[in-house]
Design an enzyme around this catalytic site. Structure first.
Site, short mmCIF file in Angstrom:
data_model
loop_
_atom_site.label_atom_id
_atom_site.label_comp_id
_atom_site.label_asym_id
_atom_site.label_seq_id
_atom_site.Cartn_x
_atom_site.Cartn_y
_atom_site.Cartn_z
N LYS A 33 0.82 -1.22 0.00
CA LYS A 33 0.00 0.00 0.00
C LYS A 33 0.85 1.27 0.00
CE LYS A 33 -0.72 0.39 5.01
NZ LYS A 33 -0.04 1.67 5.18
N THR A 34 2.02 1.23 0.64
CA THR A 34 2.87 2.43 0.67
C THR A 34 3.36 2.78 -0.73
OG1 THR A 34 3.58 1.84 2.90
CG2 THR A 34 4.87 3.51 1.76
N ASP A 215 -4.14 7.49 4.64
CA ASP A 215 -3.60 6.15 4.91
C ASP A 215 -4.25 5.57 6.17
OD1 ASP A 215 -2.02 3.92 4.72
OD2 ASP A 215 -0.20 4.87 5.46
N GLU A 216 -4.24 4.24 6.30
CA GLU A 216 -4.73 3.53 7.49
C GLU A 216 -6.12 4.03 7.92
OE1 GLU A 216 -3.19 1.02 8.40
OE2 GLU A 216 -1.01 1.26 8.30
N GLN A 246 -7.37 -5.35 9.70
CA GLN A 246 -6.24 -4.93 10.53
C GLN A 246 -6.62 -3.79 11.48
OE1 GLN A 246 -2.16 -5.20 8.62
NE2 GLN A 246 -3.42 -4.99 6.79
N ARG A 596 2.35 -11.42 9.86
CA ARG A 596 3.73 -10.89 10.05
C ARG A 596 4.76 -11.88 9.52
NH1 ARG A 596 2.43 -6.52 9.48
NH2 ARG A 596 0.41 -7.51 9.12
#
Length: 721
Positions: A33-34, A215-216, A246, A596
């Site tokens: 996503k970044t 973002d987020e 998330q 993770r």
């Protein structure tokens, strides 16, 4: 154009190129996503010729904002202070510096932090003659801030608390306005108010911010959502990136429903599902998908990878929590022997206090580790406070421990009084305990009475140490000293309380291991153990296993991940089992933990666990049952997914076989090393028991009046019996 889109998959390209109107990128874990965010900004600037000041990008941390600026610079060579790439709070501060005078403030306002707000509320309570012991300043501060955001919040509070909060809120708001101060909530609230009350200012920012990126988005709260909606102009060129799966910060006010609100309240948003994961194997992702699909509040998606199927996930179940920790340590050592670095491993847990046993075992085996986002268990303030209390109970002449505990919690004995005590003891050549008993000779009546209360409390605790089981002393200390009341006023009081209760487990283990010694000796062993481990703990390890809570793990990735203590009550927590929304949040936390892992994932638990001094037999976590068996291999004494009845002898037989096998395996790794609880003989000191092992040193309790010795564990004079 080709360079900007290089390396992006088709869905990522779609998210970059769809620039007009509202767009939702539902970005799964590890889906890049970044890259999408930064390349979208670069595309707007480089290909669509949008001036940099006309783009607003909002992130949640300053670190993320700086990383975004750096990536844009790498892509198109532009780095300017004019860029509006920042956190919510930084953006609002910048807007308010220009326009806050329209709300009656001076532009040179000061921002106060959380500590300042708590102190201000405490002062306001005292001015109202409200007992701050009865009404905790921290609790009242939190309620005041909630009431500031939503006045209807007061309606749900019972009297007389409602009056206290309402009055304090009124005085708090007035004080801030009179003093030209704003708190963190004000940055958001005042900016929203400014835009809603002044059409010319709103029109200015609508014209300025032609494109908005957030973002987020799953971590936004209601105020942040309202602010973003207010900043968006009629073109609705807004791009949000989020993932309901998330959303794990409800305790901070994050509202998972904001993604669904966006979908309903903006004009037919274009939805892009970023499902290709660049981090993990398909086995790990399939397990994550299988877990999270049990949640109802989500936009469905399925993560996939081009990294192949990978290794099966290992579920290990040990007879005890100690076996679980030993298994993890030995598994890491095996992988390191095959070429892995310690940095490749992470141990993730739900509660901070879980780190204690891992720290112990890793130090014992000289395995480097680092605690992410926390301090070593043995160096935490509350542990150092309590070990000082315990040392003082054993030796009331221990001035070092006395100086640490005398004002924790505060008991009306200040620094000047303590100085008089120490001076008197020195001048009269008295032991500290004698100087305290003679307090009325050199202190005022009030000071002497406070000292007498302290001495009486210590004497009472010493008697309890004699009369009661050793691990009960922690409960007595918590209550009799007033420490538990102090924790109730602490922002991190719950976590600190859990860490203190973990000391009960330590004391319980000590009493089981060293039955032949009296309680004072057992307590001495624990204190020596903690002192040695505190001395050995290093906070600046470059290559070490990461120990980390699941909340802190978001945004991180590791080649190998262990998610531990997967038992009902440990993870998920007991209180979430009867609350569907809370259980969904716990499941999202599990999803974050699973995703993770890049190459290998281990899920571990125990049949029996010592928790805060109590022995518990917990059921397996329901999250384990949500993973299809095709993705799992089993280790430990449960070789397959079978839920045994207590009368089922096969369970007992399997357990016995496993323990025998484990002892043989453990022997291979520990043949020439000392472990806690080992019986030894020393050429000079005779028979002894190992109390603690950390690095190259060990503490051994010897009989025949020799006492406790700190020695090199590999010294040739020491031999196992």
């Amino acid at each position: 154009m080709h360079k900007l889109l290089q390396g992006l998959n088709e869905k990522q390209k779609e998210a970059v190129l769809k620039t007009e109107g509202p767009v939702m990128a539902i970005a799964g874990a590890g889906s890049g996503k970044t890259s999408v965010l930064t390349k979208r900004i670069a595309y707007l600037i480089y290909e669509k010729n949008i001036p940099i000041q006309n783009i607003l990008a909002i992130t949640f941390t300053n670190k993320a904002a700086e990383e975004m600026k750096d990536r844009i610079y790498e892509a198109i060579g532009i780095y300017s202070r004019e860029m509006w790439i920042s956190t919510f709070h930084s953006m609002c501060a910048r807007i308010l510096r220009e326009h806050i005078d329209r709300l009656g403030y001076d532009r040179h306002f000061q921002i106060i932090d959380d500590d300042d707000t708590k102190q201000l509320v405490k002062n306001l309570l005292k001015k109202q003659n409200i007992d701050v012991k009865l009404f905790s300043p921290k609790t009242i501060r939190d309620m005041v801030l909630k009431a500031k955001q939503d006045n209807a919040y007061l309606d749900g509070i019972e009297m007389p608390l409602k009056d206290v909060v309402a009055t304090t809120k009124e005085k708090y708001v007035a004080y801030l306005e009179e003093s030209n101060l704003v708190d963190f909530d004000d940055l958001l609230l005042l900016t929203t108010r400014l835009l809603k009350e002044h059409d010319d200012i709103k029109a200015y920012y609508h014209d300025l911010f032609q494109y908005i990126l957030v973002d987020e988005f799953q971590d936004t709260n209601d105020i942040q959502y309202d602010l973003v909606k207010t900043l968006t102009n009629k073109d609705e060129n807004i791009f949000i990136v989020g993932d309901e799966d998330q959303s794990i910060y409800a305790f901070r006010g994050a509202n998972i429903k904001n993604i669904q609100r966006f979908k309903k309240e903006f004009s037919h948003p274009h939805i892009v599902l970023l499902e290709q994961n660049y981090r993990s194997t398909n086995t790990i992702l399939n397990a994550a998908n299988a877990i999270i699909k049990h949640n109802q509040s989500r936009i469905p998606k399925n993560l996939f990878s081009t990294k192949g199927e990978g290794e099966k996930i290992i579920h290990y179940k040990g007879p005890t929590a100690r076996d679980e920790v030993e298994y993890i340590a030995m598994t890491i050592l095996k992988h390191v022997q095959k070429g892995y670095d310690y940095n490749d491993f992470a141990v993730l847990y739900r509660a901070n206090s879980t780190s204690r046993q891992f720290e112990e075992v890793f130090m014992q085996k000289q395995m480097p580790y680092k605690l992410f986002g926390n301090t070593s268990f043995f160096k935490r303030k509350e542990i150092k406070d309590f070990t000082a209390y315990l040392r003082y109970l054993i030796n009331p002449d221990d001035a070092f421990s006395f100086l640490r505990i005398i004002s924790v919690p505060r008991r009306g004995i200040g620094a000047k009084t303590v100085e008089k005590i120490m001076d008197y003891a020195g001048e009269q050549s008295l032991a500290l305990s004698d100087a305290l008993n003679q307090a009325d000779n050199y202190l005022s009546t009030r000071q002497a009475n406070n000292i007498e209360e302290f001495v009486t409390m210590v004497n009472s605790l010493q008697q309890k140490l004699t009369d009661e089981p050793i691990d009960n002393i922690i409960d007595a200390l918590l209550n009799d000293t007033g420490y538990v009341e102090m924790l109730k006023k602490d922002d991190k009081g719950d976590v600190r309380y859990e860490n203190i209760l973990e000391l009960k487990t330590l004391l319980h283990e000590s009493s089981e291991t060293y039955k032949e010694f009296n309680k004072t000796e057992q307590l001495s062993f624990v204190l020596e153990d903690i002192a040695l481990k505190s001395e050995e703990t290093k906070e600046d390890v470059e290559d070490g296993v990461t120990l980390c809570t699941l909340h802190s793990a978001k945004g991180l990735e590791f080649r190998v991940v262990f998610i531990v203590a997967l038992e009902t009550g440990m993870f998920p927590l007991h209180q979430s089992m009867s609350d569907a929304r809370a259980l969904e949040e716990e499941r999202r936390l599990m999803y974050v933990g699973v995703t993770r892992a890049k190459e290998r994932l281990y899920l571990t638990n125990a049949s029996v666990r010592q928790t805060y001094g109590q022995t518990n037999q917990n059921m397996d976590s329901p999250f384990l049952r949500e993973i299809p068996e095709d993705y799992l291999d089993y280790e430990g004494y449960v070789q397959k997914r079978t839920y045994y009845q207590q009368s089922d002898r096969s369970h007992i037989k399997a357990k016995e076989q496993f323990i025998a096998k484990r002892k043989e395996t453990l022997k291979t790794y520990t043949e020439n090393t000392l472990n806690k609880g080992d019986k030894v003989i020393h050429d000079t000191f005779g028979d002894g028991v190992v109390v603690s092992v950390a690095g190259k040193q060990c503490v051994i309790a010897f009989s025949h009046g020799v006492g406790i010795k700190k020695l090199l564990k590999d010294h040739p004079a020491i031999k196992k019996k």
